[in-house]
Design a protein around this motif. Structure first.
Motif, short mmCIF file in Angstrom:
data_model
loop_
_atom_site.label_atom_id
_atom_site.label_comp_id
_atom_site.label_asym_id
_atom_site.label_seq_id
_atom_site.Cartn_x
_atom_site.Cartn_y
_atom_site.Cartn_z
N ALA A 216 6.47 -30.62 -45.74
CA ALA A 216 6.44 -31.21 -44.39
C ALA A 216 7.72 -32.00 -44.12
CB ALA A 216 5.21 -32.10 -44.24
N TYR A 217 8.21 -32.71 -45.12
CA TYR A 217 9.45 -33.48 -44.99
C TYR A 217 10.63 -32.56 -44.64
CZ TYR A 217 13.18 -36.78 -46.16
OH TYR A 217 14.29 -37.58 -46.10
N LEU A 218 10.68 -31.40 -45.28
CA LEU A 218 11.78 -30.46 -45.03
C LEU A 218 11.84 -30.00 -43.57
CD1 LEU A 218 12.00 -30.37 -48.13
CD2 LEU A 218 12.26 -27.91 -47.94
N THR A 219 10.70 -29.92 -42.93
CA THR A 219 10.66 -29.45 -41.54
C THR A 219 10.54 -30.61 -40.54
OG1 THR A 219 8.27 -29.10 -41.68
CG2 THR A 219 9.70 -27.21 -42.19
N HIS A 220 10.78 -31.83 -41.02
CA HIS A 220 10.70 -33.04 -40.19
C HIS A 220 9.31 -33.23 -39.59
CE1 HIS A 220 15.02 -33.43 -40.61
NE2 HIS A 220 15.12 -32.15 -40.27
N ASP A 221 8.28 -32.80 -40.32
CA ASP A 221 6.90 -32.93 -39.87
C ASP A 221 6.11 -33.95 -40.68
OD1 ASP A 221 6.92 -30.99 -37.76
OD2 ASP A 221 6.92 -29.41 -39.28
N GLU A 222 6.79 -34.75 -41.49
CA GLU A 222 6.10 -35.66 -42.40
C GLU A 222 5.31 -36.75 -41.68
OE1 GLU A 222 10.25 -37.43 -41.93
OE2 GLU A 222 9.36 -35.44 -41.99
N THR A 223 5.56 -36.97 -40.39
CA THR A 223 4.80 -38.00 -39.68
C THR A 223 3.42 -37.50 -39.24
OG1 THR A 223 5.78 -37.37 -37.55
CG2 THR A 223 6.89 -39.12 -38.81
N HIS A 224 3.20 -36.18 -39.33
CA HIS A 224 1.88 -35.69 -38.93
C HIS A 224 1.32 -34.58 -39.82
CE1 HIS A 224 3.44 -32.03 -36.86
NE2 HIS A 224 4.52 -32.76 -36.78
N LEU A 225 2.09 -34.13 -40.81
CA LEU A 225 1.62 -33.08 -41.73
C LEU A 225 1.93 -33.45 -43.17
CD1 LEU A 225 2.91 -29.79 -40.01
CD2 LEU A 225 0.56 -30.65 -40.02
N GLY A 226 1.26 -32.80 -44.10
CA GLY A 226 1.64 -32.88 -45.51
C GLY A 226 0.86 -33.85 -46.36
N THR A 227 0.18 -34.82 -45.74
CA THR A 227 -0.63 -35.77 -46.51
C THR A 227 -1.92 -36.03 -45.74
OG1 THR A 227 0.46 -37.67 -45.46
CG2 THR A 227 1.36 -36.93 -47.57
N LEU A 228 -2.88 -36.57 -46.44
CA LEU A 228 -4.15 -36.95 -45.82
C LEU A 228 -4.13 -38.44 -45.54
CD1 LEU A 228 -6.67 -34.95 -48.03
CD2 LEU A 228 -5.87 -34.39 -45.73
N ALA A 229 -4.07 -38.79 -44.28
CA ALA A 229 -4.08 -40.20 -43.88
C ALA A 229 -4.52 -40.27 -42.42
CB ALA A 229 -2.68 -40.80 -44.03
N ALA A 230 -5.00 -41.42 -42.02
CA ALA A 230 -5.42 -41.62 -40.63
C ALA A 230 -4.27 -41.30 -39.70
CB ALA A 230 -5.89 -43.06 -40.43
N GLY A 231 -4.56 -40.54 -38.66
CA GLY A 231 -3.55 -40.20 -37.67
C GLY A 231 -2.78 -38.92 -37.96
N MET A 232 -2.94 -38.37 -39.15
CA MET A 232 -2.26 -37.12 -39.50
C MET A 232 -3.08 -35.95 -38.99
SD MET A 232 0.43 -38.17 -41.21
CE MET A 232 1.06 -37.10 -42.47
N ASP A 233 -2.41 -34.82 -38.75
CA ASP A 233 -3.12 -33.60 -38.36
C ASP A 233 -4.05 -33.20 -39.51
OD1 ASP A 233 -1.57 -33.63 -36.11
OD2 ASP A 233 -0.43 -31.82 -36.60
N ALA A 234 -5.22 -32.77 -39.15
CA ALA A 234 -6.20 -32.37 -40.16
C ALA A 234 -6.05 -30.89 -40.47
CB ALA A 234 -7.61 -32.70 -39.69
N ASP A 235 -4.92 -30.52 -41.05
CA ASP A 235 -4.67 -29.16 -41.52
C ASP A 235 -4.78 -29.21 -43.04
OD1 ASP A 235 -4.07 -28.64 -38.88
OD2 ASP A 235 -1.93 -28.35 -39.21
N LEU A 236 -5.82 -28.59 -43.57
CA LEU A 236 -6.03 -28.67 -45.01
C LEU A 236 -6.88 -27.51 -45.51
CD1 LEU A 236 -9.16 -30.01 -45.69
CD2 LEU A 236 -8.05 -31.75 -44.29
N THR A 237 -6.83 -27.31 -46.79
CA THR A 237 -7.66 -26.32 -47.46
C THR A 237 -8.51 -27.05 -48.49
OG1 THR A 237 -6.00 -24.60 -47.15
CG2 THR A 237 -7.65 -24.23 -48.87
N ILE A 238 -9.78 -26.74 -48.51
CA ILE A 238 -10.70 -27.30 -49.49
C ILE A 238 -10.88 -26.26 -50.59
CG2 ILE A 238 -13.03 -28.19 -49.89
CD1 ILE A 238 -13.06 -28.88 -46.84
N LEU A 239 -10.61 -26.68 -51.81
CA LEU A 239 -10.71 -25.78 -52.96
C LEU A 239 -12.00 -26.04 -53.72
CD1 LEU A 239 -7.04 -26.19 -54.23
CD2 LEU A 239 -7.96 -24.39 -52.73
#
Length: 164
Positions: free
Chosen positions: A108-131
């Motif tokens: 996410a950092y590489l694509t300048h999306d680290e403020t809304h993608l790549g980690t689980l935190a309040a306010g982040m986009d809820a894009d995730l895979t459950i394993l």
């Protein structure tokens, strides 16, 4: 086959990298045996040196060159196993936490999306895979048996085998 000096230069310049970790699995044996020899082949996709130097790096599959399979990329970066079963550049192995970080937060950092993608935190986009298993806590040899039970995009389930 970036050298430690090459990686240091990338860090000093504020650059980032996208590493083709699957290269090790699919073509590592061939590069070692036919083209560049064992010593140089061990430096193919030097993920551990990148991590140790503080370089932000993601990992990619180069799809359609190799399958888009993040779990396979995860395994390859942690084991450095080639398709022939050899370990190529053992010192470049990542631990599971670092591999997951490269595939998520740093990608996410590489694509300048680290403020809304790549980690689980309040306010982040809820894009995730459950394993069905914890890939970080699982012995890497057992990670071949891990599968997705659900995928969430933008807070909505788009795949749900787990009954969530």
């Amino acid at each position: 086959m970036a050298s430690a000096n090459d990686i240091s230069s990338l860090v000093a310049s504020g650059s980032v990298a996208s590493i083709f970790a699957n290269h090790v699995y699919y073509w590592g044996d061939r590069h070692r045996d036919r083209f560049i020899g064992a010593e140089r082949a061990a430096r193919i996709d030097p993920t551990r040196d990148a991590q140790d130097s503080g370089l932000h790096f993601g990992m990619h599959s180069d799809c359609p060159i190799t399958p888009m399979d993040a779990l396979a990329t995860f395994r390859t970066s942690a084991t450095r196993l080639t398709s022939g079963g050899s370990v190529l550049g053992e010192e470049q192995r990542l631990d599971q936490q670092a591999a997951l970080h490269a595939l998520t937060a740093d990608s996410a950092y590489l694509t300048h999306d680290e403020t809304h993608l790549g980690t689980l935190a309040a306010g982040m986009d809820a894009d995730l895979t459950i394993l069905d298993q914890d890939i970080v806590g699982l012995a890497i040899e057992q990670s071949q048996n891990v599968s997705a039970v659900a995928t969430v995009v933008g807070g909505d389930f788009v795949f749900n085998r787990g009954g969530f």
